[in-house]
Enzyme design. Structure first.
Site, PDB file in Angstrom:
ATOM      1  N   ASP A 160       0.850  -1.202   0.000  1.00 60.17           N
ATOM      2  CA  ASP A 160       0.000   0.000   0.000  1.00 60.17           C
ATOM      3  C   ASP A 160       0.879   1.243   0.000  1.00 60.17           C
ATOM      4  O   ASP A 160       2.093   1.144   0.165  1.00 60.17           O
ATOM      5  CB  ASP A 160      -0.858  -0.007   1.274  1.00 60.17           C
ATOM      6  CG  ASP A 160       0.020  -0.069   2.518  1.00 60.17           C
ATOM      7  OD1 ASP A 160       0.436   0.988   2.998  1.00 60.17           O
ATOM      8  OD2 ASP A 160       0.342  -1.194   3.000  1.00 60.17           O
ATOM      9  N   ASP A 174       0.573   3.623   2.297  1.00 59.75           N
ATOM     10  CA  ASP A 174       0.301   4.197   3.618  1.00 59.75           C
ATOM     11  C   ASP A 174      -0.854   5.209   3.460  1.00 59.75           C
ATOM     12  O   ASP A 174      -1.877   4.843   2.883  1.00 59.75           O
ATOM     13  CB  ASP A 174       1.568   4.794   4.229  1.00 59.75           C
ATOM     14  CG  ASP A 174       1.445   4.920   5.738  1.00 59.75           C
ATOM     15  OD1 ASP A 174       0.898   4.000   6.368  1.00 59.75           O
ATOM     16  OD2 ASP A 174       1.873   5.940   6.300  1.00 59.75           O
TER      17      ASP A 174
HETATM   18  N1  LIG Z   1       1.243   1.294   5.751  1.00 58.02           N
HETATM   19  C1  LIG Z   1       1.709   0.423   6.632  1.00 58.02           C
HETATM   20  N2  LIG Z   1       2.141   0.850   7.841  1.00 58.02           N
HETATM   21  C2  LIG Z   1       2.646  -0.037   8.736  1.00 58.02           C
HETATM   22  N3  LIG Z   1       2.726  -1.346   8.521  1.00 58.02           N
HETATM   23  C3  LIG Z   1       2.300  -1.810   7.345  1.00 58.02           C
HETATM   24  N4  LIG Z   1       2.255  -3.049   6.843  1.00 58.02           N
HETATM   25  C4  LIG Z   1       1.731  -2.996   5.610  1.00 58.02           C
HETATM   26  N5  LIG Z   1       1.421  -1.709   5.283  1.00 58.02           N
HETATM   27  C5  LIG Z   1       1.777  -0.954   6.351  1.00 58.02           C
END
Ligand SMILES: Nc1ncnc2[nH]cnc12
Ligand SMILES: CSC[C@H]1O[C@H](OP(=O)(O)O)[C@H](O)[C@@H]1O
Length: 292
Positions: free
Chosen positions: A209, A211
């Protein structure tokens, strides 16, 4: 001849590995308690593998509550020579798109609610974390992942946050300003403890992703992490098999960066001031250096 025994720590979405011959499970206990789950042991060619799902089967354990010390101690006691972590992470830069892999080589540790050392009162040690990742293992893992079709980025800074909640927008923007590349919740203190146990450590981060900093993308949620993991965990599993097959024909030489013997420069407590009970407890981790 020195052989490779690879410890594989599987993160979110990676609760099994493929291709193991002589597969068996071992329930173990360490001086720091039970690891996250049974160790899954087996062989690919001439390489021994020991797999451990970091959050336990069924993902029962939060990033804060992962028994990091027990996990590393259990792998060390099992004869592991090198540890490869496979972790889900968020991207903090446009160039790392979901589905791609980053072989991170630096960390910023923002975790605060975890036990971070095997040592302590009665036996103090300070290992170097200047180069926290083993370049040899990281390079080999990245080569293997690329060979099975992963889009790889070599090098990058991983921000380790406490969680379990994801970051606020202000935090996400701050970590970008710090020059971080990816974000996750588990590589620290795992990499620190691996170093204390004299085990070379590398990490393949699977980007799931962006974030929450990227305006045109919806903020990270477990749903989108799992969706991307579902599409890419097969690639991570293939990379592990490929890595083991590539190592199978080779002899393991000592880690060129000296991690195998790093405690020789780290133990500070005078022999006369060492606590015998602490020394007993540390045998599995530091016996080589303490008794040598
Ligand atoms: N955006 C994110 N922040 C923290 N841990 C994660 N694991 C997968 N995506 C994450
Ligand atoms: C399921 S999203 C958050 C969770 O995923 C990552 O786990 P891991 O590093 O074990 O793959 C992240 O660090 C969080 O623990």
């Amino acid at each position: 001849m020195s052989k490779w025994t690879l410890g594989i720590i599987g993160g979110s979405g990676l609760y099994e590995i493929d291709g193991l011959e002589d597969r068996r499970e071992e329930q173990v206990e360490t001086a720091w308690g039970k690891p996250s789950d049974a160790l899954v042991r087996g062989r690919i060619g001439k390489v021994e593998l020991v797999f451990l799902p970091r959050h336990g089967k069924g993902h029962r354990i939060t990033p804060t509550d992962v028994p990091y010390r027990a996990n590393i101690a259990a792998l060390k006691a099992a004869g592991v020579t090198d540890i490869l972590s496979i972790s889900a992470c968020g991207s903090l830069q446009e160039v790392y798109a979901p589905g791609e892999f980053v072989a991170a080589d630096q960390f910023i540790d923002r975790t605060f609610a975890r036990d971070k050392t095997f040592f302590g009162a009665g036996m103090v040690a300070h290992v170097s974390m200047a180069e926290p990742v083993c370049p040899r293992l990281s390079g080999l893992a990245a080569d293997a992942a690329e060979a099975v079709g992963a889009k790889m980025h070599r090098g990058g800074t991983y921000l380790a946050m406490e969680g379990p909640q994801f970051s606020s927008l202000a935090e996400s923007k701050l970590y970008r300003q710090w020059g971080c590349d990816v974000i996750g919740m588990t590589a620290m203190p795992e990499a620190k403890l691996a170093r204390e146990a004299e085990l070379p450590y590398a990490i393949l981060c699977m980007v799931t992703d962006y974030d929450c900093w990227r305006a045109e993308t919806e903020a990270v949620s477990v749903t989108n992490v799992l969706e991307i993991m579902g599409q890419n965990s097969a690639l991570a599993r293939k990379a592990v098999v490929e890595l083991a097959e590539r190592l199978s024909g080779t002899e393991r030489t000592p880690d060129p960066n000296g991690t195998d013997t790093c405690l020789d420069y780290a133990l500070i407590t005078a022999p006369s001031a060492r606590d015998p009970e602490m020394l007993d407890r540390l045998q599995v981790i530091a016996g080589r250096a303490l008794n040598g």
